[in-house]
Design a protein around this motif. Structure first.
Motif, short mmCIF file in Angstrom:
data_model
loop_
_atom_site.label_atom_id
_atom_site.label_comp_id
_atom_site.label_asym_id
_atom_site.label_seq_id
_atom_site.Cartn_x
_atom_site.Cartn_y
_atom_site.Cartn_z
N ARG A 11 0.70 -14.05 -24.41
CA ARG A 11 1.66 -12.95 -24.47
C ARG A 11 1.19 -11.93 -25.50
NH1 ARG A 11 3.66 -13.68 -29.36
NH2 ARG A 11 4.07 -15.77 -30.16
N PRO A 12 1.79 -10.75 -25.51
CA PRO A 12 1.44 -9.79 -26.56
C PRO A 12 1.84 -10.34 -27.93
CG PRO A 12 2.55 -8.68 -24.75
CD PRO A 12 2.68 -10.16 -24.50
N GLY A 13 1.04 -10.04 -28.93
CA GLY A 13 1.34 -10.45 -30.29
C GLY A 13 2.51 -9.64 -30.85
N ALA A 86 -6.79 -12.41 -28.86
CA ALA A 86 -7.81 -11.45 -28.42
C ALA A 86 -7.29 -10.06 -28.68
CB ALA A 86 -8.12 -11.63 -26.93
N THR A 87 -8.19 -9.17 -29.06
CA THR A 87 -7.79 -7.78 -29.30
C THR A 87 -8.74 -6.81 -28.63
OG1 THR A 87 -9.11 -7.60 -31.34
CG2 THR A 87 -6.80 -8.28 -31.58
N GLU A 102 -13.50 -1.90 -28.74
CA GLU A 102 -14.21 -3.09 -29.17
C GLU A 102 -13.27 -4.27 -28.98
OE1 GLU A 102 -16.57 -4.95 -33.01
OE2 GLU A 102 -16.08 -2.81 -33.00
N VAL A 103 -13.76 -5.32 -28.38
CA VAL A 103 -12.92 -6.48 -28.10
C VAL A 103 -13.43 -7.70 -28.86
CG1 VAL A 103 -12.19 -5.63 -25.84
CG2 VAL A 103 -14.21 -7.10 -26.00
N THR A 104 -12.52 -8.62 -29.10
CA THR A 104 -12.88 -9.84 -29.81
C THR A 104 -11.89 -10.94 -29.49
OG1 THR A 104 -13.57 -10.70 -31.97
CG2 THR A 104 -11.58 -9.34 -31.93
N VAL A 105 -12.34 -12.16 -29.67
CA VAL A 105 -11.49 -13.35 -29.50
C VAL A 105 -11.70 -14.24 -30.72
CG1 VAL A 105 -11.14 -15.48 -28.18
CG2 VAL A 105 -11.60 -13.37 -26.98
N TYR A 106 -10.60 -14.76 -31.24
CA TYR A 106 -10.63 -15.77 -32.30
C TYR A 106 -9.78 -16.94 -31.85
CZ TYR A 106 -12.76 -12.54 -35.61
OH TYR A 106 -13.63 -11.69 -36.24
N LEU A 120 -7.20 -15.79 -22.72
CA LEU A 120 -6.92 -14.61 -23.55
C LEU A 120 -7.63 -13.37 -23.02
CD1 LEU A 120 -7.06 -16.30 -27.04
CD2 LEU A 120 -5.14 -14.93 -26.18
N TYR A 121 -8.91 -13.49 -22.71
CA TYR A 121 -9.63 -12.32 -22.20
C TYR A 121 -9.09 -11.88 -20.85
CZ TYR A 121 -13.41 -10.84 -25.33
OH TYR A 121 -14.16 -10.28 -26.34
#
Length: 182
Positions: A11-13, A86-87, A102-106, A120-121
């Protein structure tokens, strides 16, 4: 019996996630070269970052939560914990870059290899589908085969590597850059 992947919710943060998001990110600051931040954050210091990811627009924050099964933790009221996020964020500050992100996953340290990064992606790119975004970029500190595989699975292609671009833990690290058409 349901699998963990089906029990994971994406879901959205929201602001209520701030402490867990900060704790997760601080793990990577303290323990890994995956981020080049070198000092941990407080939730108050991390709040502007959270607020820069609204529920609409090109800059998003998606979180994955799931059952808290850790034997040494007392679950929160919901019995859920943050498994990762993910952002999509601004690629560069100049206006001509506005259609690039720019995208990332933690992921939580114990959440890798279970398909959570993929969930997430998928949610992030689905959310971006209606936005005026042309390209996504990802910088991956090397070595990080799991992240490379995840990005390639989503159609990212390697476009170059910055050699010894960051220094952390007393050594230099390369960052491989990947791009994806959106």
């Amino acid at each position: 019996m349901p699998t963990e992947r089906t029990e994971t919710q994406v879901r959205p943060g929201v602001e209520a996630d701030l402490e867990a998001l900060t704790d997760l990110y601080n793990h990577y600051v303290r323990e890994t070269p995956i981020t080049f931040d070198t000092a941990v954050f407080t939730p108050a210091e991390r709040r502007p970052w959270l607020l820069s990811h609204p529920v609409d627009g090109p800059h998003r924050l998606m979180v994955a939560t799931g059952p808290d099964r850790a034997p040494d933790r007392t679950p929160g009221a919901s019995g859920e914990r943050l498994l990762g996020y993910a952002t999509s964020s601004a690629f560069r500050a100049k206006p001509a870059y506005a259609t690039s992100v720019e995208v990332t996953v933690y992921l939580a340290p114990d959440a890798g290899g279970r398909g959570i990064g993929t969930l997430l992606y998928r949610a992030l790119f689905d959310a971006l589908a209606g936005e005026d975004v042309h390209r996504a970029y990802a910088g991956i500190a090397q070595p990080n085969e799991a992240s490379v595989r995840l990005h390639e699975r989503f159609g990212f292609r390697h476009v170059g590597t910055y050699r010894e671009v960051g220094r952390k833990f007393g050594r230099y690290w390369d960052v491989a850059w990947y791009e994806k058409d959106l």
